[in-house]
Design a protein around this motif. Structure first.
Motif, short mmCIF file in Angstrom:
data_model
loop_
_atom_site.label_atom_id
_atom_site.label_comp_id
_atom_site.label_asym_id
_atom_site.label_seq_id
_atom_site.Cartn_x
_atom_site.Cartn_y
_atom_site.Cartn_z
N ALA A 64 8.18 5.93 5.92
CA ALA A 64 6.89 6.26 6.54
C ALA A 64 6.73 5.54 7.87
N ASP A 65 5.79 6.05 8.67
CA ASP A 65 5.46 5.36 9.92
C ASP A 65 4.42 4.27 9.63
N GLU A 66 3.99 3.56 10.68
CA GLU A 66 3.10 2.41 10.50
C GLU A 66 1.78 2.77 9.83
N ASP A 68 1.17 5.23 7.69
CA ASP A 68 1.35 5.58 6.28
C ASP A 68 1.82 4.42 5.43
N VAL A 69 2.40 3.40 6.04
CA VAL A 69 2.87 2.24 5.28
C VAL A 69 1.71 1.59 4.55
N LYS A 70 0.55 1.52 5.18
CA LYS A 70 -0.63 0.92 4.54
C LYS A 70 -1.04 1.72 3.30
N LYS A 71 -0.98 3.05 3.42
CA LYS A 71 -1.34 3.89 2.27
C LYS A 71 -0.37 3.67 1.10
N TRP A 72 0.92 3.58 1.42
CA TRP A 72 1.90 3.38 0.36
C TRP A 72 1.77 1.99 -0.25
N ASN A 73 1.44 1.00 0.58
CA ASN A 73 1.19 -0.35 0.04
C ASN A 73 0.01 -0.35 -0.92
N ASN A 74 -1.05 0.37 -0.55
CA ASN A 74 -2.23 0.48 -1.44
C ASN A 74 -1.87 1.18 -2.74
N ARG A 75 -1.03 2.19 -2.67
CA ARG A 75 -0.62 2.90 -3.89
C ARG A 75 0.21 2.00 -4.79
N ILE A 76 1.05 1.17 -4.20
CA ILE A 76 1.84 0.22 -5.00
C ILE A 76 0.91 -0.77 -5.70
N ILE A 77 -0.08 -1.27 -4.98
CA ILE A 77 -1.03 -2.21 -5.57
C ILE A 77 -1.81 -1.55 -6.71
N VAL A 78 -2.22 -0.31 -6.51
CA VAL A 78 -2.94 0.42 -7.56
C VAL A 78 -2.05 0.61 -8.78
N ALA A 79 -0.78 0.90 -8.58
CA ALA A 79 0.14 1.07 -9.71
C ALA A 79 0.29 -0.23 -10.50
#
Length: 101
Positions: A64-66, A68-79
């Motif tokens: 991902a670009d910069e 989208d990286v924040k969105k994926w980090n948030n999804r990892i935290i939610v998981a």
């Protein structure tokens, strides 16, 4: 056998309640076993599914670009938080069910 009285002043009626066989009924024992089995499987499957999701999210984050990286980090935290919540919830239910045995 228990005797329960309902009524107002001047009006009284007695109703008998028979509840001796409820704890040994198939519905009660089956529900207890079902909850025990579901919570056991949840404690096994929640970390596995969460681990797979974290791997998938990490792969997507690396591509991902910069923004989208924040969105994926948030999804990892939610998981991770969801996994912890599921395991703690199922363990709590197992403890509660074990108390009634």
């Amino acid at each position: 056998m228990a005797s329960v009285t309902f009524g107002m002043v001047g009006l009284a009626s007695t109703h008998l309640a028979y509840a001796d066989g409820v704890k040994d009924s198939k519905l009660a024992t089956g529900t207890e076993k079902l909850i025990g089995d579901v919570t056991t499987w949840l404690m096994i499957l929640a970390p596995i599914v969460s681990g797979l999701l974290i791997i998938y999210f990490s792969i997507r984050r690396s591509a991902a670009d910069e923004m989208d990286v924040k969105k994926w980090n948030n999804r990892i935290i939610v998981a991770v938080v969801s996994c912890i919540g599921a395991v703690l919830g199922s363990a709590t239910l197992n403890i509660i069910i074990g108390y009634y045995k």
